[in-house]
Design an enzyme around this catalytic site. Structure first.
Site, PDB file in Angstrom:
ATOM      1  CE1 TYR A 233       0.538   7.729   2.740  1.00 11.92           C
ATOM      2  CE2 TYR A 233       0.929   5.456   2.119  1.00 11.92           C
ATOM      3  CZ  TYR A 233       0.126   6.417   2.701  1.00 11.92           C
ATOM      4  OH  TYR A 233      -1.086   6.044   3.240  1.00 11.92           O
TER       5      TYR A 233
ATOM      6  CG  ASP B  60      -1.747   1.247   1.297  1.00 16.59           C
ATOM      7  OD1 ASP B  60      -2.852   1.187   0.737  1.00 16.59           O
ATOM      8  OD2 ASP B  60      -1.325   2.274   1.857  1.00 16.59           O
TER       9      ASP B  60
ATOM     10  CG  HIS C 215      -4.616   9.674   0.227  1.00 20.79           C
ATOM     11  ND1 HIS C 215      -3.262   9.635   0.065  1.00 20.79           N
ATOM     12  CD2 HIS C 215      -4.833   9.238   1.489  1.00 20.79           C
ATOM     13  CE1 HIS C 215      -2.693   9.189   1.182  1.00 20.79           C
ATOM     14  NE2 HIS C 215      -3.624   8.955   2.058  1.00 20.79           N
TER      15      HIS C 215
ATOM     16  CE  LYS D 288      -3.817   4.791   0.549  1.00 23.64           C
ATOM     17  NZ  LYS D 288      -2.420   4.563   0.912  1.00 23.64           N
TER      18      LYS D 288
END
Ligand code: A2P
Length: 334
Positions: free
Chosen positions: A68, A63, A130, A97
């Site tokens: 990120y 994930d 997201h 996302k």
């Protein structure tokens, strides 16, 4: 949604072992393994090694998110594994996302395309919206825009329905096998269900023993939307959010169940959520803990242990990810 191998008898109607990792079958094809590697706050240097360890020990679900900033490192390792033939693309479930600065219909395809290039794949298994609170970045790399006082530069005009329609087009274009939502509340999910052509296959939200999200999960169950829990161990690195409570991994009830079953507190917390029917994505950069978190399919929690853990729920008070940036926005989900 149908679980191909469900650890909770009350939750599903069929038990088969399709793959090595028990998984949830999603509406548009593909199986989402119950356990995936969470990667929030995992920096590039740790990311490569963590993913290699995870793949070696059997994880087939990773994930990530544009936010990120580790998709490049993940892509590098995926490429290694795919090129060597150790896994096929079909065997790995990849979620990424849309960033908050991409919460406009015209931005979706571009951001997903960038993710695919970094991940070095032609499609993702799951693309998530997201966060319902959009932001205005000065460019595509400005992922957490803030003003001179450090406040998030939010986009008050975020239009959830039109963004969802653009996300649906990513399935048509072959860039995403499944699409879903993250950090959405019940009202927002119902709004998407009213206008959707392709239903959300998954909701990813904060769920752990302190914050069990019963109403939200019931709504998802009613509509056949699978749930994936982020922060399943109670995100100990976000200690500020825990208030007066003990860190979840150290809660005496959790520790006592773990000791009795000769398991670790983390395994008990993960198994608890899996038995409630959710996928979990514990984050770890430590090889031993990555391996340990995967060993959750060879034991079962009794009804008594399940209900004792259910009693730890603190409702809204148990939320650890406060997401202060969203508080002033009309679409704040919390
Ligand atoms: P580390 O990366 O050093 O292993 P969550 O998934 O709830 O967000 O929690 C992730 C945090 O929990 C990380 O700080 C991670 O640290 C830690 N963690 C992950 N797995 C375990 C485990 N099995 N036991 C204890 N702590 C863990």
């Amino acid at each position: 949604m149908r679980e191909t191998q469900c650890p909770s008898e009350s939750w599903c109607d069929s038990f088969t072992m399709a793959d090595q990792v028990p998984s949830i079958e999603l509406g548009n094809g593909g199986n989402m393994p119950y356990i995936g590697l969470g990667t929030f706050k995992t920096k590039d240097c740790e990311m490569r090694e963590s993913l290699r360890v995870a793949l070696e020990c059997g994880y087939r679900h990773v994930d990530t998110a544009t936010f990120y900033q580790n998709e490049d490192a993940i892509g590098e390792v995926l490429q290694e594994w795919l090129a060597s033939g150790k896994v096929t693309r079909e065997e790995v479930f990849i979620t990424t996302k849309l960033p908050r600065i991409g919460n406009r219909a015209g931005d979706v395809a571009r951001f997903l395309q960038k993710s695919l290039e970094k991940l070095r794949v032609s499609y993702v298994d799951l693309y998530l919206f997201h966060h319902p609170v959009g932001a205005i970045g000065k460019d595509d790399d400005d992922l957490s825009p803030v003003d001179s006082e450090g406040n998030s530069i939010n986009d008050p005009d975020t239009d959830l329905e039109s963004v969802w329609k653009a996300i649906e087009e990513q399935v048509d274009a072959g860039r995403a096998r499944n699409i879903g939502l993250s950090n959405f509340n019940i009202v927002q999910i119902e709004r998407i269900l009213k206008v959707c052509r392709i239903r959300p296959a998954n909701l990813q939200v904060e769920v752990h023993a302190y914050h069990q999200q019963r109403d939200l999960r019931a709504l998802c169950h009613k509509h056949g939307i699978s749930v994936c829990a982020f922060g399943p161990l109670g995100a100990p690195y976000m200690a500020d959010g825990a208030g007066e409570r003990p860190v979840l991994l150290e809660h005496p009830k959790v520790v006592s169940i773990a000791n009795r079953l000769a398991r670790t507190p983390a395994q008990v917390l993960l198994r608890f959520l899996i038995q409630l029917g959710m996928a979990v994505i514990p984050k770890s950069s430590n090889p031993d803990r990555i391996r340990q978190n995967f060993q959750v399919f060879d034991f079962e929690l009794s009804t008594e242990d399940m209900s004792s853990l259910e009693d730890l729920d603190c409702g809204k008070e148990g939320k650890i990810f406060t997401m202060e940036f969203s508080k002033s926005h009309p679409e704040c989900p919390f």
